[in-house]
Design a protein around this motif. Structure first.
Motif, PDB file in Angstrom:
ATOM      1  N   HIS A  36       0.826  -1.206   0.000  1.00 35.31           N
ATOM      2  CA  HIS A  36       0.000   0.000   0.000  1.00 35.31           C
ATOM      3  C   HIS A  36       0.862   1.259   0.000  1.00 35.31           C
ATOM      4  O   HIS A  36       0.674   2.149  -0.844  1.00 35.31           O
ATOM      5  CB  HIS A  36      -0.917  -0.013   1.218  1.00 35.31           C
ATOM      6  CG  HIS A  36      -1.832   1.167   1.309  1.00 35.31           C
ATOM      7  ND1 HIS A  36      -2.764   1.473   0.344  1.00 35.31           N
ATOM      8  CD2 HIS A  36      -1.946   2.142   2.254  1.00 35.31           C
ATOM      9  CE1 HIS A  36      -3.426   2.567   0.681  1.00 35.31           C
ATOM     10  NE2 HIS A  36      -2.947   2.989   1.835  1.00 35.31           N
ATOM     11  N   PHE A  37       1.826   1.326   0.922  1.00 36.57           N
ATOM     12  CA  PHE A  37       2.664   2.517   1.030  1.00 36.57           C
ATOM     13  C   PHE A  37       3.835   2.498   0.057  1.00 36.57           C
ATOM     14  O   PHE A  37       4.324   3.560  -0.334  1.00 36.57           O
ATOM     15  CB  PHE A  37       3.192   2.661   2.464  1.00 36.57           C
ATOM     16  CG  PHE A  37       2.145   3.066   3.457  1.00 36.57           C
ATOM     17  CD1 PHE A  37       1.755   4.388   3.585  1.00 36.57           C
ATOM     18  CD2 PHE A  37       1.533   2.122   4.268  1.00 36.57           C
ATOM     19  CE1 PHE A  37       0.787   4.775   4.494  1.00 36.57           C
ATOM     20  CE2 PHE A  37       0.562   2.490   5.185  1.00 36.57           C
ATOM     21  CZ  PHE A  37       0.184   3.823   5.299  1.00 36.57           C
ATOM     22  N   GLY A  38       4.293   1.302  -0.340  1.00 36.28           N
ATOM     23  CA  GLY A  38       5.459   1.219  -1.203  1.00 36.28           C
ATOM     24  C   GLY A  38       5.156   1.287  -2.684  1.00 36.28           C
ATOM     25  O   GLY A  38       6.053   1.559  -3.493  1.00 36.28           O
ATOM     26  N   ILE A  39       3.876   1.054  -3.057  1.00 33.54           N
ATOM     27  CA  ILE A  39       3.527   1.056  -4.483  1.00 33.54           C
ATOM     28  C   ILE A  39       2.377   2.017  -4.776  1.00 33.54           C
ATOM     29  O   ILE A  39       2.523   2.969  -5.549  1.00 33.54           O
ATOM     30  CB  ILE A  39       3.152  -0.364  -4.963  1.00 33.54           C
ATOM     31  CG1 ILE A  39       4.332  -1.325  -4.781  1.00 33.54           C
ATOM     32  CG2 ILE A  39       2.716  -0.334  -6.428  1.00 33.54           C
ATOM     33  CD1 ILE A  39       4.023  -2.754  -5.198  1.00 33.54           C
ATOM     34  N   PHE A  40       1.242   1.775  -4.167  1.00 35.29           N
ATOM     35  CA  PHE A  40       0.016   2.437  -4.613  1.00 35.29           C
ATOM     36  C   PHE A  40      -0.108   3.885  -4.119  1.00 35.29           C
ATOM     37  O   PHE A  40      -0.590   4.746  -4.874  1.00 35.29           O
ATOM     38  CB  PHE A  40      -1.188   1.607  -4.189  1.00 35.29           C
ATOM     39  CG  PHE A  40      -1.126   0.187  -4.679  1.00 35.29           C
ATOM     40  CD1 PHE A  40      -1.132  -0.086  -6.035  1.00 35.29           C
ATOM     41  CD2 PHE A  40      -1.013  -0.873  -3.789  1.00 35.29           C
ATOM     42  CE1 PHE A  40      -1.060  -1.384  -6.497  1.00 35.29           C
ATOM     43  CE2 PHE A  40      -0.938  -2.174  -4.244  1.00 35.29           C
ATOM     44  CZ  PHE A  40      -0.951  -2.436  -5.602  1.00 35.29           C
ATOM     45  N   VAL A  41       0.306   4.163  -2.902  1.00 31.11           N
ATOM     46  CA  VAL A  41       0.223   5.542  -2.415  1.00 31.11           C
ATOM     47  C   VAL A  41       1.120   6.465  -3.234  1.00 31.11           C
ATOM     48  O   VAL A  41       0.831   7.657  -3.397  1.00 31.11           O
ATOM     49  CB  VAL A  41       0.598   5.603  -0.915  1.00 31.11           C
ATOM     50  CG1 VAL A  41       0.736   7.052  -0.450  1.00 31.11           C
ATOM     51  CG2 VAL A  41      -0.450   4.884  -0.076  1.00 31.11           C
ATOM     52  N   LEU A  42       2.192   5.915  -3.813  1.00 29.09           N
ATOM     53  CA  LEU A  42       3.109   6.716  -4.629  1.00 29.09           C
ATOM     54  C   LEU A  42       2.447   7.227  -5.910  1.00 29.09           C
ATOM     55  O   LEU A  42       2.956   8.155  -6.547  1.00 29.09           O
ATOM     56  CB  LEU A  42       4.345   5.890  -5.003  1.00 29.09           C
ATOM     57  CG  LEU A  42       5.221   5.400  -3.826  1.00 29.09           C
ATOM     58  CD1 LEU A  42       6.366   4.543  -4.352  1.00 29.09           C
ATOM     59  CD2 LEU A  42       5.757   6.581  -3.033  1.00 29.09           C
ATOM     60  N   HIS A  43       1.326   6.614  -6.287  1.00 29.11           N
ATOM     61  CA  HIS A  43       0.651   6.994  -7.531  1.00 29.11           C
ATOM     62  C   HIS A  43      -0.614   7.804  -7.273  1.00 29.11           C
ATOM     63  O   HIS A  43      -1.537   7.821  -8.085  1.00 29.11           O
ATOM     64  CB  HIS A  43       0.329   5.742  -8.350  1.00 29.11           C
ATOM     65  CG  HIS A  43       1.559   5.008  -8.817  1.00 29.11           C
ATOM     66  ND1 HIS A  43       2.207   4.097  -8.029  1.00 29.11           N
ATOM     67  CD2 HIS A  43       2.258   5.086  -9.981  1.00 29.11           C
ATOM     68  CE1 HIS A  43       3.264   3.621  -8.675  1.00 29.11           C
ATOM     69  NE2 HIS A  43       3.311   4.206  -9.867  1.00 29.11           N
ATOM     70  N   LEU A  44      -0.640   8.470  -6.133  1.00 37.80           N
ATOM     71  CA  LEU A  44      -1.709   9.415  -5.833  1.00 37.80           C
ATOM     72  C   LEU A  44      -1.129  10.821  -5.873  1.00 37.80           C
ATOM     73  O   LEU A  44       0.080  11.013  -5.769  1.00 37.80           O
ATOM     74  CB  LEU A  44      -2.305   9.125  -4.452  1.00 37.80           C
ATOM     75  CG  LEU A  44      -2.928   7.742  -4.254  1.00 37.80           C
ATOM     76  CD1 LEU A  44      -3.396   7.577  -2.815  1.00 37.80           C
ATOM     77  CD2 LEU A  44      -4.077   7.504  -5.229  1.00 37.80           C
ATOM     78  N   ALA A  45      -2.005  11.792  -6.019  1.00 43.36           N
ATOM     79  CA  ALA A  45      -1.525  13.174  -6.124  1.00 43.36           C
ATOM     80  C   ALA A  45      -2.433  14.114  -5.343  1.00 43.36           C
ATOM     81  O   ALA A  45      -3.605  13.816  -5.085  1.00 43.36           O
ATOM     82  CB  ALA A  45      -1.472  13.601  -7.590  1.00 43.36           C
ATOM     83  N   GLY A  46      -1.863  15.250  -4.959  1.00 39.57           N
ATOM     84  CA  GLY A  46      -2.645  16.312  -4.334  1.00 39.57           C
ATOM     85  C   GLY A  46      -3.143  15.972  -2.939  1.00 39.57           C
ATOM     86  O   GLY A  46      -2.569  15.170  -2.209  1.00 39.57           O
ATOM     87  N   PHE A  47      -4.271  16.587  -2.591  1.00 39.36           N
ATOM     88  CA  PHE A  47      -4.874  16.423  -1.269  1.00 39.36           C
ATOM     89  C   PHE A  47      -5.252  14.976  -1.007  1.00 39.36           C
ATOM     90  O   PHE A  47      -5.125  14.480   0.123  1.00 39.36           O
ATOM     91  CB  PHE A  47      -6.101  17.330  -1.150  1.00 39.36           C
ATOM     92  CG  PHE A  47      -6.906  17.085   0.091  1.00 39.36           C
ATOM     93  CD1 PHE A  47      -6.497  17.617   1.313  1.00 39.36           C
ATOM     94  CD2 PHE A  47      -8.072  16.330   0.043  1.00 39.36           C
ATOM     95  CE1 PHE A  47      -7.235  17.384   2.468  1.00 39.36           C
ATOM     96  CE2 PHE A  47      -8.818  16.093   1.194  1.00 39.36           C
ATOM     97  CZ  PHE A  47      -8.393  16.629   2.402  1.00 39.36           C
TER      98      PHE A  47
END
Length: 315
Positions: A36-47
């Motif tokens: 979750h933190f190592g892959i997918f959260v990296l591909h979110l942006a902004g708020f």
């Protein structure tokens, strides 16, 4: 007779032996958090990215803390802890319900714990002790769930469910964005390619990992949601898991813990010959149910620390 094999009771879920499902639950939690933190959260942006990070962190920490709390709490009946003549903390024989009958007599005297216990208590074969308001033995925390840790167990289910929903929602959002407009998705993130643990990777590899993670997370979410639904239903009716699966349906309402006159609190409560908790079925000894013992005294007590022979053990 009770088989002359001595087993020390387990104080909590950290006591040996370790259950394979306990290790599996920890590995799944770590795997979910890592991806979750190592892959997918990296591909979110902004708020939205910072919102997910904060919520996920709180849910992850909450899940881990509650799991440790549920594992650490000793749900034993207070009577077996406070009674100086009980066998709590000492070696006691293995009990076999199929061969030996029932460990708790009609008047709530546990023949293994050597103590009169509460009417709602059951003797768990895994922990080898009586559990106050026994609900069930959970392999995932390697501990019994009873009155003393049930609220934390339900909180663990709810927090774990929210954490899983947060993870699969994040993955689904990213998958929709990629399939809708891959180039626009990367442009918004200001990335030349998708990343896995900070390293650039191909779109195909990323999609395979994302879809497998989503499907696995969905399965875990459904399982936890179903278990949470069951316990909400049990709480609403005032039943334990043991009541739900072991009592006749027509008899459950009379044992509701929301009812102040529950038969578990009455002198003429249910026949304990039909309501003992989980017991170990590995021994092959035969057993005759013992009658209610007189008040315990030093002459009757089995002092296992001094290597005296228990009056309930056939030597």
């Amino acid at each position: 007779m009770i088989l002359n094999i001595k087993v020390v009771d387990r104080h909590n879920g950290f006591s040996p032996p370790t259950n394979i499902f306990q290790i599996l639950a920890i590995l799944v939690l770590l795997l979910f958090t890592l991806f979750h933190f190592g892959i997918f959260v990296l591909h979110l942006a902004g708020f939205f990215k910072y919102f997910i990070i904060i919520i996920s962190t709180l849910l992850c920490v909450g899940t881990f803390v509650l799991k440790c709390v549920c594992t650490y709490i000793d749900p034993a009946d207070p009577e077996i802890i406070s009674n100086p003549f009980s066998t709590y903390g000492h070696a006691k024989p293995i009990f076999n319900r199929a061969k030996q009958g029932h460990v708790i007599t009609d008047d709530s005297f546990c023949q293994l714990c050597s103590t009169t216990v509460h009417r709602s208590s059951r003797h768990c074969s895994h922990c080898n002790k009586c559990i106050l308001r026994f609900d069930h033995h959970c392999d995932y925390i390697n501990n019994c769930v009873g009155k003393l840790n049930y609220r934390y167990y339900v909180a663990l289910l709810v927090i774990s469910l929210c954490y899983c929903l947060c993870i699969i929602t994040t993955i689904l959002f990213i998958l929709v964005c990629i399939h809708k407009d891959y180039d626009g998705f990367l442009m918004e993130l200001d990335l030349p390619r998708v990343r896995i643990f900070g390293f650039h990777a191909s779109q195909t590899l990323f999609l395979v990992i994302a879809w497998l993670s989503f499907l696995f997370g969905l399965i875990v979410t459904i399982l936890i949601a179903n278990l949470t639904r069951l316990h909400i239903y049990l709480i609403y009716n005032g039943w334990t898991t043991w009541d739900y699966y072991c009592r006749p349906r027509s008899d459950r309402h009379t044992h509701s813990y929301w009812n102040k006159t529950t038969t578990d609190s009455l002198p003429e409560a249910d026949n304990r010959e039909a309501s003992s908790g989980e017991v170990n079925t590995e021994s092959g000894a035969t057993f005759t149910t013992l009658p209610r013992q007189p008040p315990r005294s030093k002459t009757l007590n089995c002092n296992l620390n001094r290597n005296k022979t228990s009056p309930h053990v056939n030597t």
